[in-house]
Design an enzyme around this catalytic site. Structure first.
Site, PDB file in Angstrom:
ATOM      1  N   ARG A  16      51.482  -4.104  -2.345  1.00  0.00           N
ATOM      2  CA  ARG A  16      51.757  -4.917  -3.546  1.00  0.00           C
ATOM      3  C   ARG A  16      51.356  -6.386  -3.303  1.00  0.00           C
ATOM      4  NH1 ARG A  16      54.238  -9.580  -4.949  1.00  0.00           N
ATOM      5  NH2 ARG A  16      55.951  -9.111  -3.534  1.00  0.00           N
ATOM      6  N   ASP A  17      52.129  -7.070  -2.470  1.00  0.00           N
ATOM      7  CA  ASP A  17      51.877  -8.504  -2.266  1.00  0.00           C
ATOM      8  C   ASP A  17      50.518  -8.700  -1.602  1.00  0.00           C
ATOM      9  OD1 ASP A  17      52.341 -11.209  -2.216  1.00  0.00           O
ATOM     10  OD2 ASP A  17      54.285 -11.094  -1.235  1.00  0.00           O
ATOM     11  N   HIS A 208      61.360 -13.393   3.199  1.00  0.00           N
ATOM     12  CA  HIS A 208      59.991 -13.042   2.784  1.00  0.00           C
ATOM     13  C   HIS A 208      59.108 -14.266   3.065  1.00  0.00           C
ATOM     14  CE1 HIS A 208      57.233 -11.054  -0.298  1.00  0.00           C
ATOM     15  NE2 HIS A 208      56.797 -12.296  -0.386  1.00  0.00           N
ATOM     16  N   HIS A 210      55.559 -16.152   3.779  1.00  0.00           N
ATOM     17  CA  HIS A 210      54.093 -16.191   3.784  1.00  0.00           C
ATOM     18  C   HIS A 210      53.700 -17.095   4.953  1.00  0.00           C
ATOM     19  CE1 HIS A 210      52.929 -14.006   0.091  1.00  0.00           C
ATOM     20  NE2 HIS A 210      54.218 -14.180  -0.169  1.00  0.00           N
ATOM     21  N   CYS A 241      50.006 -15.244  -3.279  1.00  0.00           N
ATOM     22  CA  CYS A 241      50.481 -15.208  -4.667  1.00  0.00           C
ATOM     23  C   CYS A 241      49.423 -15.868  -5.535  1.00  0.00           C
ATOM     24  CB  CYS A 241      51.820 -15.923  -4.815  1.00  0.00           C
ATOM     25  SG  CYS A 241      52.403 -15.965  -6.525  1.00  0.00           S
ATOM     26  N   ASN A 250      51.330 -12.622   3.486  1.00  0.00           N
ATOM     27  CA  ASN A 250      52.636 -12.473   4.129  1.00  0.00           C
ATOM     28  C   ASN A 250      52.449 -12.477   5.635  1.00  0.00           C
ATOM     29  OD1 ASN A 250      52.537 -10.420   1.615  1.00  0.00           O
ATOM     30  ND2 ASN A 250      54.546 -11.355   1.780  1.00  0.00           N
TER      31      ASN A 250
HETATM   32  P1  HMG Z   1      53.637 -12.468 -21.369  1.00  0.00           P
HETATM   33  O1  HMG Z   1      52.244 -12.657 -21.845  1.00  0.00           O
HETATM   34  O2  HMG Z   1      54.602 -13.578 -21.529  1.00  0.00           O
HETATM   35  O3  HMG Z   1      54.248 -11.130 -21.984  1.00  0.00           O
HETATM   36  O4  HMG Z   1      53.568 -12.047 -19.851  1.00  0.00           O
HETATM   37  P2  HMG Z   1      54.745 -10.786 -23.419  1.00  0.00           P
HETATM   38  O5  HMG Z   1      56.060 -10.107 -23.254  1.00  0.00           O
HETATM   39  O6  HMG Z   1      54.643 -11.973 -24.326  1.00  0.00           O
HETATM   40  O7  HMG Z   1      53.677  -9.688 -23.897  1.00  0.00           O
HETATM   41  C1  HMG Z   1      52.297 -10.007 -24.102  1.00  0.00           C
HETATM   42  C2  HMG Z   1      51.460  -8.737 -24.023  1.00  0.00           C
HETATM   43  O8  HMG Z   1      51.559  -8.222 -22.683  1.00  0.00           O
HETATM   44  C3  HMG Z   1      51.960  -7.600 -24.920  1.00  0.00           C
HETATM   45  O9  HMG Z   1      50.814  -6.833 -25.275  1.00  0.00           O
HETATM   46  C4  HMG Z   1      52.801  -6.763 -24.028  1.00  0.00           C
HETATM   47  O10 HMG Z   1      52.909  -5.413 -24.407  1.00  0.00           O
HETATM   48  C5  HMG Z   1      52.036  -6.879 -22.700  1.00  0.00           C
HETATM   49  P3  HMG Z   1      50.150  -6.954 -26.747  1.00  0.00           P
HETATM   50  O11 HMG Z   1      51.267  -6.624 -27.691  1.00  0.00           O
HETATM   51  O12 HMG Z   1      49.715  -8.386 -26.834  1.00  0.00           O
HETATM   52  O13 HMG Z   1      49.016  -5.975 -26.668  1.00  0.00           O
HETATM   53  N1  HMG Z   1      52.910  -6.686 -21.536  1.00  0.00           N
HETATM   54  C6  HMG Z   1      52.675  -5.826 -20.528  1.00  0.00           C
HETATM   55  N2  HMG Z   1      51.663  -4.963 -20.290  1.00  0.00           N
HETATM   56  C7  HMG Z   1      51.747  -4.224 -19.143  1.00  0.00           C
HETATM   57  N3  HMG Z   1      52.766  -4.317 -18.269  1.00  0.00           N
HETATM   58  C8  HMG Z   1      53.780  -5.168 -18.477  1.00  0.00           C
HETATM   59  C9  HMG Z   1      53.757  -5.966 -19.648  1.00  0.00           C
HETATM   60  N4  HMG Z   1      54.582  -6.899 -20.152  1.00  0.00           N
HETATM   61  C10 HMG Z   1      54.073  -7.334 -21.286  1.00  0.00           C
HETATM   62  N5  HMG Z   1      54.785  -5.251 -17.586  1.00  0.00           N
HETATM   63  C11 HMG Z   1      54.390 -11.029 -17.843  1.00  0.00           C
HETATM   64  C12 HMG Z   1      54.741 -11.809 -19.099  1.00  0.00           C
HETATM   65  C13 HMG Z   1      55.596 -11.076 -16.911  1.00  0.00           C
HETATM   66  C14 HMG Z   1      54.065  -9.597 -18.205  1.00  0.00           C
HETATM   67  C15 HMG Z   1      53.140 -11.685 -17.192  1.00  0.00           C
HETATM   68  O14 HMG Z   1      53.411 -13.032 -17.035  1.00  0.00           O
HETATM   69  C16 HMG Z   1      52.788 -11.069 -15.878  1.00  0.00           C
HETATM   70  O15 HMG Z   1      52.351  -9.937 -15.808  1.00  0.00           O
HETATM   71  N6  HMG Z   1      52.949 -11.830 -14.791  1.00  0.00           N
HETATM   72  C17 HMG Z   1      52.660 -11.284 -13.478  1.00  0.00           C
HETATM   73  C18 HMG Z   1      52.755 -12.332 -12.447  1.00  0.00           C
HETATM   74  C19 HMG Z   1      52.602 -11.733 -11.091  1.00  0.00           C
HETATM   75  O16 HMG Z   1      52.416 -10.544 -10.907  1.00  0.00           O
HETATM   76  N7  HMG Z   1      52.677 -12.618 -10.071  1.00  0.00           N
HETATM   77  C20 HMG Z   1      52.584 -12.215  -8.705  1.00  0.00           C
HETATM   78  C21 HMG Z   1      53.798 -11.476  -8.242  1.00  0.00           C
HETATM   79  S1  HMG Z   1      55.171 -12.510  -7.829  1.00  0.00           S
HETATM   80  C22 HMG Z   1      54.926 -12.899  -6.173  1.00  0.00           C
HETATM   81  O17 HMG Z   1      53.910 -12.569  -5.617  1.00  0.00           O
HETATM   82  C23 HMG Z   1      56.029 -13.592  -5.415  1.00  0.00           C
HETATM   83  C24 HMG Z   1      56.790 -12.660  -4.460  1.00  0.00           C
HETATM   84  O18 HMG Z   1      55.915 -12.026  -3.556  1.00  0.00           O
HETATM   85  C25 HMG Z   1      57.848 -13.454  -3.677  1.00  0.00           C
HETATM   86  C26 HMG Z   1      57.293 -14.701  -3.003  1.00  0.00           C
HETATM   87  O19 HMG Z   1      56.310 -14.599  -2.263  1.00  0.00           O
HETATM   88  O20 HMG Z   1      57.874 -15.740  -3.233  1.00  0.00           O
HETATM   89  C27 HMG Z   1      57.516 -11.562  -5.258  1.00  0.00           C
HETATM   90 MG    MG Z   2      55.162 -12.899  -1.750  1.00  0.00          MG
END
Ligand code: HMG
Ligand code: MG
Length: 301
Positions: A16-17, A208, A210, A241, A250
């Site tokens: 994933r990450d 966690h 990085h 990220c 990581n």
């Molecule tokens: P948004 O645009 O605000 O979503 O995104 P929305 O609710 O307004 O919906 C917009 C459109 O997206 C709609 O479709 C929804 O159906 C669709 P439309 O009606 O326009 O056709 N939609 C989705 N489609 C598929 N899967 C979904 C989904 N949700 C809505 N789940 C959202 C909000 C959260 C979805 C977006 O901002 C997003 O996907 N962000 C992902 C960010 C991400 O993955 N970042 C990396 C991971 S975090 C990380 O790495 C940190 C961590 O490792 C810890 C650390 O290191 O600190 C965990």
């Molecule tokens: Mg991370």
């Protein structure tokens, strides 16, 4: 003489990450084969993909396929990143044992990452946690930017404590504290844990790290001094990220295992199998991964 834990639990977050930040597409069948290798390594949890919007994280747009095709080892908890109800619906369809919900301790990173303010995030997460719990799933809450935010700078332990309180009140089982951009040094880890461990037991906290600046191993050592026994890591040190500019992968599972096993700390994980998994994904991505242990193993032939 200092006391180290006798046993540590690693969550493998490479699929994933690790992969989420990769430009090179890894074919679904290769992801599945790689996760199957990891499943066979003795690791107790694998975060196998992410059910976010595929436009935001194209590298993991095949999360459903991956979830359906991996061979499940009953000794492994298969979890995935879930941002909202749509993500949870897809994750439940693909099969998860655990849902990893996520938010940041700083508002601007939260907005950049999930397009919501911190205040607006809670109601979304509440629904996801309630639904995941009623489906019998384990729920881990990630808090990103617990030390530093790429946009706002220093984050205080009190800011993090407020979010811990809120997420525990919403029903998460445990929390993973993210040094998202890999800036923390051991004194920051001490400052944070001094505060949080007044309120929560060590078993509920996962660290966690990085490894952007090479501090992750030192930070793990410091966390262990505080009795922390759970860490996230990624094969080969893959990852980053996409919404935290400049953040590296990581801490490498291979390096963590070298450290822990060398110190006599048990993990239940076969280092050789994780090395093979590192070589495998390195080859698929066509690039050298940053793990020092993996590089050394490659040089030995
Ligand atoms: P948004 O645009 O605000 O979503 O995104 P929305 O609710 O307004 O919906 C917009 C459109 O997206 C709609 O479709 C929804 O159906 C669709 P439309 O009606 O326009 O056709 N939609 C989705 N489609 C598929 N899967 C979904 C989904 N949700 C809505 N789940 C959202 C909000 C959260 C979805 C977006 O901002 C997003 O996907 N962000 C992902 C960010 C991400 O993955 N970042 C990396 C991971 S975090 C990380 O790495 C940190 C961590 O490792 C810890 C650390 O290191 O600190 C965990
Ligand atoms: Mg991370």
């Amino acid at each position: 003489m200092r006391q180290w834990p006798t046993e540590v639990r690693i969550k493998e977050v490479g699929p994933r990450d690790g992969l989420q930040n990769e430009q090179n597409w890894v074919h679904t069948h290769d992801k599945v084969a790689w996760i199957n290798m990891l499943s066979d390594s003795g690791v107790s949890e694998i975060e196998y993909s992410s059910f976010v919007h595929p436009k935001w994280i194209p590298a993991l747009s095949d999360a459903r396929e991956v979830g359906k095709r991996i061979k499940r080892n009953p000794n492994v908890r298969y979890s995935a990143l879930v941002p909202n109800m749509k993500g949870l619906e897809h994750a439940l369809e693909a099969g998860i044992d655990g849902a990893s919900i996520f938010m940041s301790a700083s508002d601007s990173h939260n907005k950049g990452n999930i397009n919501k303010s911190i205040a607006d995030t809670y109601s979304i997460l509440k629904e996801v946690i309630d639904e995941a719990k009623s489906a019998g799933k384990h729920v881990t809450g990630y808090i990103s930017t617990v030390f530093d935010c790429p946009f706002e700078g220093k984050v205080t332990p009190t800011q993090v404590l407020r979010i811990c309180e809120k997420l525990y009140s919403l029903g998460v089982d445990d929390l993973s504290l993210g040094d998202t951009i890999g800036t923390a040094v051991p004194s920051q880890v001490e400052n944070l844990l001094e505060v949080l461990l007044k309120y929560y037991p060590q078993e509920k906290m996962i660290m966690h790290f990085h490894d952007t600046r090479g501090m992750a191993i030192a930070n793990i050592m410091t966390s262990m001094e505080y009795g922390i026994t759970r860490f996230d890591s990624s094969v080969g040190g893959l990852g980053g990220c996409p919404y935290a500019p400049g953040a590296a992968g990581n801490v490498a599972t291979n390096d963590v295992l070298y450290l822990l096993h060398g110190m006599g700390v048990k993990t239940g994980i076969d280092e050789k199998k994780v090395k093979e998994a590192g070589f495998y994904i390195q080859k698929k991505l066509g690039k050298q991964l940053p793990s020092k242990s993996l590089m050394y193993a490659a040089a030995q032939g």
